[in-house]
Design a protein around this motif. Structure first.
Motif, short mmCIF file in Angstrom:
data_model
loop_
_atom_site.label_atom_id
_atom_site.label_comp_id
_atom_site.label_asym_id
_atom_site.label_seq_id
_atom_site.Cartn_x
_atom_site.Cartn_y
_atom_site.Cartn_z
N THR A 31 -1.63 13.72 -17.17
CA THR A 31 -1.94 14.28 -15.85
C THR A 31 -0.70 14.43 -14.98
N GLY A 32 0.47 14.06 -15.51
CA GLY A 32 1.70 14.24 -14.75
C GLY A 32 2.29 12.97 -14.19
N TRP A 69 0.78 9.68 -5.35
CA TRP A 69 1.02 11.04 -4.82
C TRP A 69 2.51 11.18 -4.51
N PRO A 70 3.37 11.37 -5.52
CA PRO A 70 4.81 11.38 -5.29
C PRO A 70 5.30 12.58 -4.48
N ASP A 71 4.56 13.70 -4.55
CA ASP A 71 5.03 14.91 -3.85
C ASP A 71 4.56 14.94 -2.39
N GLU A 72 3.29 14.78 -2.18
CA GLU A 72 2.75 14.83 -0.82
C GLU A 72 1.50 13.95 -0.76
N ILE A 73 1.51 12.99 0.14
CA ILE A 73 0.38 12.06 0.27
C ILE A 73 -0.69 12.71 1.14
N THR A 88 0.84 -1.20 0.00
CA THR A 88 0.00 0.00 0.00
C THR A 88 0.87 1.25 0.00
N SER A 89 1.98 1.22 0.73
CA SER A 89 2.87 2.38 0.77
C SER A 89 3.43 2.70 -0.61
N ALA A 90 3.79 1.66 -1.36
CA ALA A 90 4.30 1.87 -2.72
C ALA A 90 3.22 2.46 -3.62
N LEU A 91 2.00 1.97 -3.45
CA LEU A 91 0.89 2.47 -4.25
C LEU A 91 0.62 3.93 -3.95
N LEU A 92 0.65 4.30 -2.67
CA LEU A 92 0.42 5.69 -2.27
C LEU A 92 1.52 6.60 -2.82
N SER A 93 2.78 6.14 -2.74
CA SER A 93 3.89 6.96 -3.25
C SER A 93 3.80 7.14 -4.75
#
Length: 782
Positions: free
Chosen positions: A144-145, A50-54, A42-47
């Motif tokens: 979308t970036g 949202w690479p800048d700020e979760i 899940t942490s990898a998916l969140l990063s």
């Protein structure tokens, strides 16, 4: 249900598109598809999302997206299942449902067919793989970036398949057919050297030679402006082959014909990078100037006098053993008299000839002493004249004979010039009988490093930043990478590695391994590594397990200096580390001279250290010669003679400090400050390392004025005008010469002096008396 990622994300069931609701749901599905049949934390998916700020609600948003995806996937009849699996999620499905997996399978099939010698099957597989692409991978999310490393890797794989396909088609003579697609891809990727090499080959075969060379110039400019790099060896050799109209470039490799009883295939090193799309012609590996006709050359001579009983057979055996030692050290044995002479610097001058000579002398002394044979050995340096097939002649050989006969028994007597050159590697003591002679005692366990002045690391900040950039790439991607730092002797390769090591020392999570010529031994002795012998490390498995241990808490950086001195096995081991350590954050930085042997594995990044700019040399002189800034004329002269080489700056500064005349003498004639011996040795080796055509042109150019043209050089050179033009152009690219329009000048006045002195006086006089009406071929400068 079918999932298409090679373009905009599409999900199709029974021929109808499946609607995905929301950007988060599309992004979650895309990331899980890239890692299907793998557990994604899940942490990898969140990063990734949202690479800048979760955001604080990120986990809830992912849970809602997963819930919606499970409902969507249920319409597929259970063929795809999204499971919760600690520490995250698992998307289980048949790989054939995902176009990315089908693309990779077809690419692998194509390479297997190519390896089996079936180009038709390989081409079909490659074309089917590329037909799956509908545009940029995950084009809608990319807009979308989204910039995941997995997307970059897929684009690289797509380009690699294109390159493999183009290579096969070029081999089959289909250069006209592939040229449009090849040009479009090469223009879109100007830094892709293999792709641009293929475009150059196709254009050349289509009769567009100028366009092929223009592609090289554009690629070189793009690499220099964007990365500060020079093109790799393969691309430079291809340009040379085009300039010389090498016929091999016009021929294609024939399709393999099965042999009824094939011979066993010879073992070859594992391929690190795909080959160029042509078989290099002999001319692309231009031979060095291994033979010289009528030339003055600097050498170091070893004279050995042996005390023996009056038995000719014993004398013959001792002489044979002596010659064996000399040949092992690459010395040239001359016909013997009462003193056996071994010469270093023939046929090529090396900047370490003095070290090689003294080391050989010590080996001969110790080997014969172990057999109870007493020797007297003398070592001296100077110039010899080599004419055609005759033996070299010069006063240095006579001095060496006399020195050997005067040396005490069991001692190696060396001249002051040889002692100065060999001092970093050899221990000496003063000779009691003469203040200008020394006795070589032994080889140092470790060479004395050159002193590094704290403020003298000038002009290399950009190169140091580039190494930091590659370290960041390794950290982010978790993949190995190799950087080869090339440059002439003294240009700052070792200092750059030392500065990089200091930067790395500030980060405790990074492991730094300073490898010698044997990287396996270095791995075995690495601090903190579990005990194991070097023998157990031999082989890819041992090296990989060692690297895995060293990267347990952070990246591993392997620094290998003077790679050109390593043997082929050590170079192969270091060159293969990035392959052996696949999937591990390992950065290999290897420094070597430009004449690194061809056995060095291809691949990675090549960083060529250019000469320092004049302002950087000036900053260095401010450190080495403080208080001399006002002497503008003398400093300009000195900067010109240094030519951007930091080691030369140190050598000239030492010469200024040791002068009896004041520093303003630098503003007088150049004879007031002669070239230091270290600079002469280095430049002599550089001159002999050039291909024959460049060396001939450079020597001929030394007979012209301060500024010269190709036409003027061709008058006194054994080359045609087009050959001279090509040779001078290559010397300008190597920054040996400076060029402005059609005029050339020597970058270093000291190199011009050295090249001029290589020409015998009689030959020099005859050439300078020639009429300049037309280019004339002469053999003296071959």
């Amino acid at each position: 249900m079918r999932f298409d990622l090679l373009g905009p994300l599409d999900v199709v069931h029974d021929g109808r598109p499946v609607v995905l609701r929301g950007a988060t749901q599309r992004a979650v599905l895309a990331y899980l598809l890239l890692h299907h049949n793998e557990v994604v934390a899940t942490s990898a998916l969140l990063s990734a999302l949202w690479p800048d700020e979760i955001p604080a609600t990120a986990r809830k948003m992912v849970q809602n997206a997963v819930s919606g995806l499970r409902t969507t996937l249920a319409t597929g009849g259970g063929q795809a299942m999204l499971l919760t699996h600690a520490p995250g999620y698992l998307l289980r499905l048949d790989s054939d449902q995902v176009d990315v997996a089908r693309f990779r399978r077809l690419a692998a099939d194509g390479r297997a067919a190519q390896a089996d010698g079936d180009p038709d099957r390989a081409v079909t597989a490659y074309r089917e793989a590329l037909a799956l692409w509908r545009g940029r991978v995950l084009a809608d999310l990319a807009e979308t970036g989204v910039g995941w490393p997995e997307l970059v890797a897929l684009e690289d794989q797509r380009l690699a398949v294109h390159e493999d396909l183009f290579g096969l088609e070029l081999d089959r003579g289909r250069h006209h057919e592939v040229l449009p697609d090849l040009r479009g891809l090469a223009e879109a990727h100007p830094n892709r050297e293999r792709l641009n090499a293929q475009l150059m080959t196709a254009l050349y075969r289509c009769g567009r030679h100028v366009d092929a060379l223009e592609v090289y110039r554009a690629t070189r400019a793009s690499l220099a402006e964007g990365l500060g790099l020079e093109p790799g060896k393969e691309l430079r050799e291809l340009e040379r082959a085009i300039l010389q109209h090498d016929e091999t470039l016009l021929t294609r490799r024939p399709d393999p014909v099965p042999e009824p009883e094939p011979e066993p295939a010879p073992e070859v090193a594992p391929e690190v990078a795909p080959p160029l799309p042509f078989t290099p012609a002999p001319v692309t590996a231009v031979p060095r100037a291994e033979t010289v006709e009528s030339e003055r050359k600097p050498v170091v001579a070893v004279g050995v006098a042996v005390t023996l009983d009056d038995d000719p057979e014993d004398a013959a055996e001792v002489q044979a053993r002596l010659r064996a030692v000399a040949e092992e050290e690459a010395g040239t044995c001359l016909p013997g008299g009462p003193v056996q002479l071994v010469v270093f610097g023939l046929p090529r001058t090396g900047d370490d000839d003095a070290v090689q000579a003294v080391r050989t002398a010590l080996r001969i002394r110790d080997r014969l002493a172990a057999e109870g044979i007493t020797t007297q050995i003398g070592v001296d340096s100077g110039d010899v004249l080599v004419e055609h097939a005759a033996e070299p002649a010069g006063p240095v050989l006579d001095r060496c004979v006399r020195s050997a006969l005067c040396a005490p028994e069991g001692r190696v007597r060396v001249s002051d010039a040889v002692r100065e050159a060999a001092e970093p590697v050899v221990v000496h003591e003063a000779a009691e009988d003469s203040p200008s002679w020394w006795h070589a005692v032994s080889v140092r366990p470790r060479a004395v490093a050159e002193p590094a002045d704290p403020g003298s690391f000038a002009g290399r900040d950009h190169d140091l930043d580039l190494l930091g950039h590659f370290l960041g790439f390794v950290e982010r991607s978790g993949r190995p990478h190799r950087v080869t730092v090339l440059g002439e002797p003294g240009i700052g390769k070792t200092r750059l590695l030392a500065e990089f090591a200091e930067v790395l020392a500030k980060r405790t999570e990074i492991r730094v391994l300073e490898a010698g010529s044997d990287v396996v031994e270095a791995f075995a002795s690495a601090p903190g590594l579990l005990p194991r012998t070097a023998a157990r490390l031999r082989g890819d498995g041992g090296l990989r397990s060692a690297a895995a241990e060293l990267t347990a808490h952070g990246p591993l950086v392997v620094l290998a200096d003077d790679l050109h001195r390593a043997g082929p096995d050590e170079r192969a081991t270091i060159g293969g580390l990035d392959d052996v350590c696949a999937g591990l954050p390992v950065l290999v930085v290897a420094a070597a001279r430009a004449e690194l042997p061809d056995g060095w594995a291809a691949g990675g990044t090549t960083l060529t250290l250019a000469p320092l700019a004049d302002d950087a040399v000036g900053a260095l002189l401010d450190t080495l010669l403080p208080g001399t800034t006002r002497l503008a004329r003398g400093r300009r002269e000195l900067v010109a003679r240094i030519g951007g080489n930091p080691r030369f700056a140190h050598a000239y500064a030492e010469g200024v400090h040791g002068r009896t005349t004041p520093f303003p003498a630098l503003g007088q004639a150049t004879t007031q400050h002669p070239t230091p011996p270290l600079v002469r040795r280095t430049l002599a080796a550089q001159l002999d390392s050039l291909p024959a055509a460049e060396k001939s042109a450079l020597k001929a150019a030394s007979l012209t004025g301060d500024t010269f043209t190709a036409e003027e050089v061709a008058v006194v050179c054994d080359l045609s005008l087009p050959e001279v033009e090509a040779a001078l152009s290559r010397l300008a690219r190597l920054e040996v010469l400076d060029r402005e329009d059609d005029a050339f000048t020597f970058r270093r006045a000291s190199l011009r002096e050295l090249a001029y002195q290589r020409i015998p006086r009689a030959t020099r006089t005859a050439l300078l008396r020639r009429p300049a009406a037309r280019p004339t071929r002469v053999e003296a400068l071959a």
